[in-house]
Design a protein around this motif. Structure first.
Motif, mmCIF file in Angstrom:
data_model
loop_
_atom_site.group_PDB
_atom_site.id
_atom_site.type_symbol
_atom_site.label_atom_id
_atom_site.label_comp_id
_atom_site.label_asym_id
_atom_site.label_seq_id
_atom_site.Cartn_x
_atom_site.Cartn_y
_atom_site.Cartn_z
ATOM 1 N N LEU A 1 -29.053 -11.780 25.752
ATOM 2 C CA LEU A 1 -29.836 -11.682 24.400
ATOM 3 C C LEU A 1 -28.731 -12.181 23.097
ATOM 4 O O LEU A 1 -29.390 -11.775 22.170
ATOM 5 C CB LEU A 1 -30.306 -10.231 24.251
ATOM 6 C CG LEU A 1 -31.115 -9.730 25.379
ATOM 7 C CD1 LEU A 1 -31.405 -8.275 25.072
ATOM 8 C CD2 LEU A 1 -32.294 -10.368 25.726
ATOM 9 N N THR A 2 -28.053 -12.979 23.300
ATOM 10 C CA THR A 2 -27.192 -13.658 22.341
ATOM 11 C C THR A 2 -28.135 -14.457 21.423
ATOM 12 O O THR A 2 -27.896 -14.604 20.104
ATOM 13 C CB THR A 2 -26.145 -14.436 22.799
ATOM 14 O OG1 THR A 2 -25.449 -13.703 23.777
ATOM 15 C CG2 THR A 2 -25.363 -15.016 21.669
ATOM 16 N N HIS A 3 -29.327 -14.926 21.836
ATOM 17 C CA HIS A 3 -30.176 -15.771 20.921
ATOM 18 C C HIS A 3 -30.756 -14.937 19.675
ATOM 19 O O HIS A 3 -31.023 -15.539 18.721
ATOM 20 C CB HIS A 3 -31.400 -16.382 21.962
ATOM 21 C CG HIS A 3 -32.265 -15.350 22.140
ATOM 22 N ND1 HIS A 3 -32.081 -14.570 23.206
ATOM 23 C CD2 HIS A 3 -33.770 -15.263 21.897
ATOM 24 C CE1 HIS A 3 -33.231 -13.759 23.216
ATOM 25 N NE2 HIS A 3 -34.058 -14.088 22.332
ATOM 26 N N ASP B 1 -40.950 -9.457 25.784
ATOM 27 C CA ASP B 1 -41.302 -9.716 27.198
ATOM 28 C C ASP B 1 -40.512 -11.219 26.738
ATOM 29 O O ASP B 1 -41.012 -12.117 26.241
ATOM 30 C CB ASP B 1 -42.771 -10.013 27.416
ATOM 31 C CG ASP B 1 -42.653 -10.169 29.188
ATOM 32 O OD1 ASP B 1 -41.714 -10.964 29.657
ATOM 33 O OD2 ASP B 1 -43.812 -10.063 29.569
ATOM 34 N N LEU B 2 -39.307 -11.311 27.815
ATOM 35 C CA LEU B 2 -38.416 -12.507 27.771
ATOM 36 C C LEU B 2 -38.654 -13.292 29.308
ATOM 37 O O LEU B 2 -38.650 -12.479 30.380
ATOM 38 C CB LEU B 2 -37.192 -12.334 27.415
ATOM 39 C CG LEU B 2 -37.055 -11.799 25.699
ATOM 40 C CD1 LEU B 2 -36.994 -10.327 25.998
ATOM 41 C CD2 LEU B 2 -35.735 -12.753 25.232
ATOM 42 N N ARG B 3 -38.564 -14.606 29.124
ATOM 43 C CA ARG B 3 -38.227 -15.492 30.272
ATOM 44 C C ARG B 3 -37.209 -16.354 30.366
ATOM 45 O O ARG B 3 -37.427 -17.232 29.272
ATOM 46 C CB ARG B 3 -39.684 -16.273 30.906
ATOM 47 C CG ARG B 3 -40.825 -15.174 31.065
ATOM 48 C CD ARG B 3 -40.607 -14.453 32.580
ATOM 49 N NE ARG B 3 -41.488 -13.389 32.931
ATOM 50 C CZ ARG B 3 -41.377 -12.057 32.671
ATOM 51 N NH1 ARG B 3 -40.477 -11.836 31.917
ATOM 52 N NH2 ARG B 3 -42.206 -11.358 32.854
ATOM 53 N N PHE B 4 -36.310 -16.309 30.989
ATOM 54 C CA PHE B 4 -35.085 -17.049 30.969
ATOM 55 C C PHE B 4 -35.047 -18.385 31.852
ATOM 56 O O PHE B 4 -35.272 -18.141 32.900
ATOM 57 C CB PHE B 4 -33.729 -16.395 31.180
ATOM 58 C CG PHE B 4 -33.738 -15.091 30.222
ATOM 59 C CD1 PHE B 4 -33.229 -15.235 28.905
ATOM 60 C CD2 PHE B 4 -34.015 -13.885 30.619
ATOM 61 C CE1 PHE B 4 -33.036 -14.271 27.957
ATOM 62 C CE2 PHE B 4 -34.067 -12.602 29.720
ATOM 63 C CZ PHE B 4 -33.306 -12.937 28.442
ATOM 64 N N SER B 5 -34.939 -19.618 31.544
ATOM 65 C CA SER B 5 -35.010 -20.722 32.303
ATOM 66 C C SER B 5 -33.497 -21.307 32.541
ATOM 67 O O SER B 5 -33.215 -21.769 33.401
ATOM 68 C CB SER B 5 -35.970 -21.785 31.516
ATOM 69 O OG SER B 5 -37.235 -21.348 31.496
ATOM 70 N N LEU C 1 -27.783 -3.317 24.772
ATOM 71 C CA LEU C 1 -27.042 -2.449 25.588
ATOM 72 C C LEU C 1 -27.547 -2.223 27.066
ATOM 73 O O LEU C 1 -26.920 -2.044 28.035
ATOM 74 C CB LEU C 1 -26.763 -1.420 24.868
ATOM 75 C CG LEU C 1 -26.017 -1.377 23.634
ATOM 76 C CD1 LEU C 1 -26.219 0.054 22.488
ATOM 77 C CD2 LEU C 1 -24.652 -1.341 23.966
ATOM 78 N N LEU C 2 -28.784 -2.169 27.034
ATOM 79 C CA LEU C 2 -29.701 -1.681 28.524
ATOM 80 C C LEU C 2 -29.375 -3.193 29.399
ATOM 81 O O LEU C 2 -29.154 -2.834 30.451
ATOM 82 C CB LEU C 2 -30.807 -1.729 28.176
ATOM 83 C CG LEU C 2 -31.502 0.012 27.740
ATOM 84 C CD1 LEU C 2 -32.947 -0.231 27.661
ATOM 85 C CD2 LEU C 2 -31.110 1.025 28.900
ATOM 86 N N LEU C 3 -29.808 -4.298 28.990
ATOM 87 C CA LEU C 3 -29.710 -5.158 29.776
ATOM 88 C C LEU C 3 -28.039 -5.680 30.005
ATOM 89 O O LEU C 3 -27.882 -6.007 31.260
ATOM 90 C CB LEU C 3 -30.227 -6.805 28.888
ATOM 91 C CG LEU C 3 -30.007 -8.028 29.819
ATOM 92 C CD1 LEU C 3 -30.774 -7.666 31.239
ATOM 93 C CD2 LEU C 3 -30.960 -8.932 29.104
ATOM 94 N N ASP C 4 -26.975 -5.275 29.353
ATOM 95 C CA ASP C 4 -25.598 -5.493 29.349
ATOM 96 C C ASP C 4 -25.246 -4.708 30.526
ATOM 97 O O ASP C 4 -24.430 -4.910 31.348
ATOM 98 C CB ASP C 4 -24.780 -5.148 28.081
ATOM 99 C CG ASP C 4 -23.430 -5.534 28.443
ATOM 100 O OD1 ASP C 4 -23.044 -6.620 28.924
ATOM 101 O OD2 ASP C 4 -22.730 -4.486 28.500
ATOM 102 N N LEU C 5 -25.876 -3.265 30.725
ATOM 103 C CA LEU C 5 -25.792 -2.434 31.708
ATOM 104 C C LEU C 5 -26.006 -3.106 33.020
ATOM 105 O O LEU C 5 -25.364 -2.977 34.070
ATOM 106 C CB LEU C 5 -26.333 -1.041 31.423
ATOM 107 C CG LEU C 5 -26.433 -0.056 32.724
ATOM 108 C CD1 LEU C 5 -24.985 0.505 32.678
ATOM 109 C CD2 LEU C 5 -27.469 0.965 32.553
ATOM 110 N N TYR C 6 -27.046 -3.803 32.929
ATOM 111 C CA TYR C 6 -27.460 -4.347 34.325
ATOM 112 C C TYR C 6 -26.523 -5.544 34.823
ATOM 113 O O TYR C 6 -26.151 -5.720 35.763
ATOM 114 C CB TYR C 6 -28.871 -4.835 34.361
ATOM 115 C CG TYR C 6 -29.275 -5.726 35.462
ATOM 116 C CD1 TYR C 6 -29.607 -5.416 36.723
ATOM 117 C CD2 TYR C 6 -29.145 -7.269 35.279
ATOM 118 C CE1 TYR C 6 -29.962 -6.008 37.819
ATOM 119 C CE2 TYR C 6 -29.419 -8.145 36.745
ATOM 120 C CZ TYR C 6 -29.880 -7.408 38.026
ATOM 121 O OH TYR C 6 -30.136 -8.061 38.832
#
Length: 283
Positions: free
Chosen positions: A46-48, A87-91, A221-226
């Protein structure tokens, strides 16, 4: 409820802007997440959100620290604003040093009546590209609320604490987001909203218990945990929803559990209450 004429005219409005993510900014977020910038192999998740920051002149800020009404977003005349979810989708990975272009569209504006008074929901769709290639798409939900009523901040923010407690995750990390952490994240995101650093303002003007942890920081923080648990996985999607405010100086526990498509995540405060829930899609 569909948007009234005053807001309906904003639906479909577009904005395009360009920015470059700097390596120092990436290292700054890594430091906030308590990672060593020296051993950084890729940009943190999520640095963007550290790009396309509103460089609003000081004289154009409102009393809350946000830019005054107007500009790209509709002029919603409700004083309390929060990022409710996304809601994000990463390409493809976001590459530092390479120009990135964002196209933003106001997808919807809705009014409704909540338990605490009138609400306005603004939905934004973003598309980020580098050198013509798609990096990610994002749907962002912003909610505007009325000023707090006769109920105290404590009664509002403790509501539901005696309800069903979330199931602890297989992965856990406990931390205390202190005012220093909130300051550093606000500095990285050029976020002047006073609820994140001005204790008196947060309590007296917006009715919170104290400075509020930024929703994007909790999501990061949550996504970084994953990512720390599954470093070899490629994250393809991330959905999150803010449920309650989290406050500076109080314990926050991050929970995660693997699923068949990625992971289920949530953050719980010192009352055991879920302040944010999230889901990860990964390959």
């Amino acid at each position: 409820m569909t948007a009234p004429c005053s807001y309906a005219s904003w639906i479909g409005r577009r904005e395009e802007t360009e920015d470059v993510l700097g390596a120092d900014t990436v290292r700054g977020l890594a430091a906030v997440l308590d990672h060593s910038p020296d051993g950084l192999r890729a940009a943190p998740p999520l640095t963007h959100w550290l790009c396309f920051l509103p460089r609003t002149p000081q004289s154009d800020l409102g009393a809350d620290g946000h830019p005054r009404l107007g500009g790209f977003l509709p002029p919603v005349h409700l004083p309390r604003r929060m990022w409710a979810g996304g809601d994000l989708r990463f390409s493809s990975p976001l590459r530092p040093g390479v120009p990135v272009r964002r196209t933003s569209v106001i997808a919807d504006v809705r009014e409704r009546e909540g338990r605490s008074g009138p609400l306005v929901f603004v939905t934004l769709d973003h598309e980020l590209r580098q050198e013509g290639g798609l990096v990610l798409t994002e749907r962002q939900d912003i909610v505007y609320r009325a000023a707090p009523g006769p109920r105290s901040a404590s009664s509002e923010n403790s509501a539901g604490q005696s309800g069903e407690q979330p199931v602890p995750g297989a992965w856990q990390r406990t931390l205390v987001p202190d005012p220093v952490m909130l300051f550093r994240y606000s500095a990285l995101t050029f976020n002047a909203h006073r609820i994140h650093y001005d204790h008196a303002y947060a309590q007296q003007e917006e009715g919170y218990d104290g400075p509020v942890v930024q929703g994007p920081l909790t999501a990061t923080l949550l996504l970084d945990l994953y990512v720390q648990q599954r470093p070899s996985a490629r994250v393809t999607g991330f959905r999150f929803r803010g449920l309650h405010p989290a406050f500076a100086g109080r314990k926050l526990t991050l929970h995660g559990a693997p699923t068949s498509t990625g992971a289920s995540l949530h953050a719980a405060d010192d009352l055991g209450r879920t302040v944010m829930s999230a889901e990860v899609d990964a390959q």
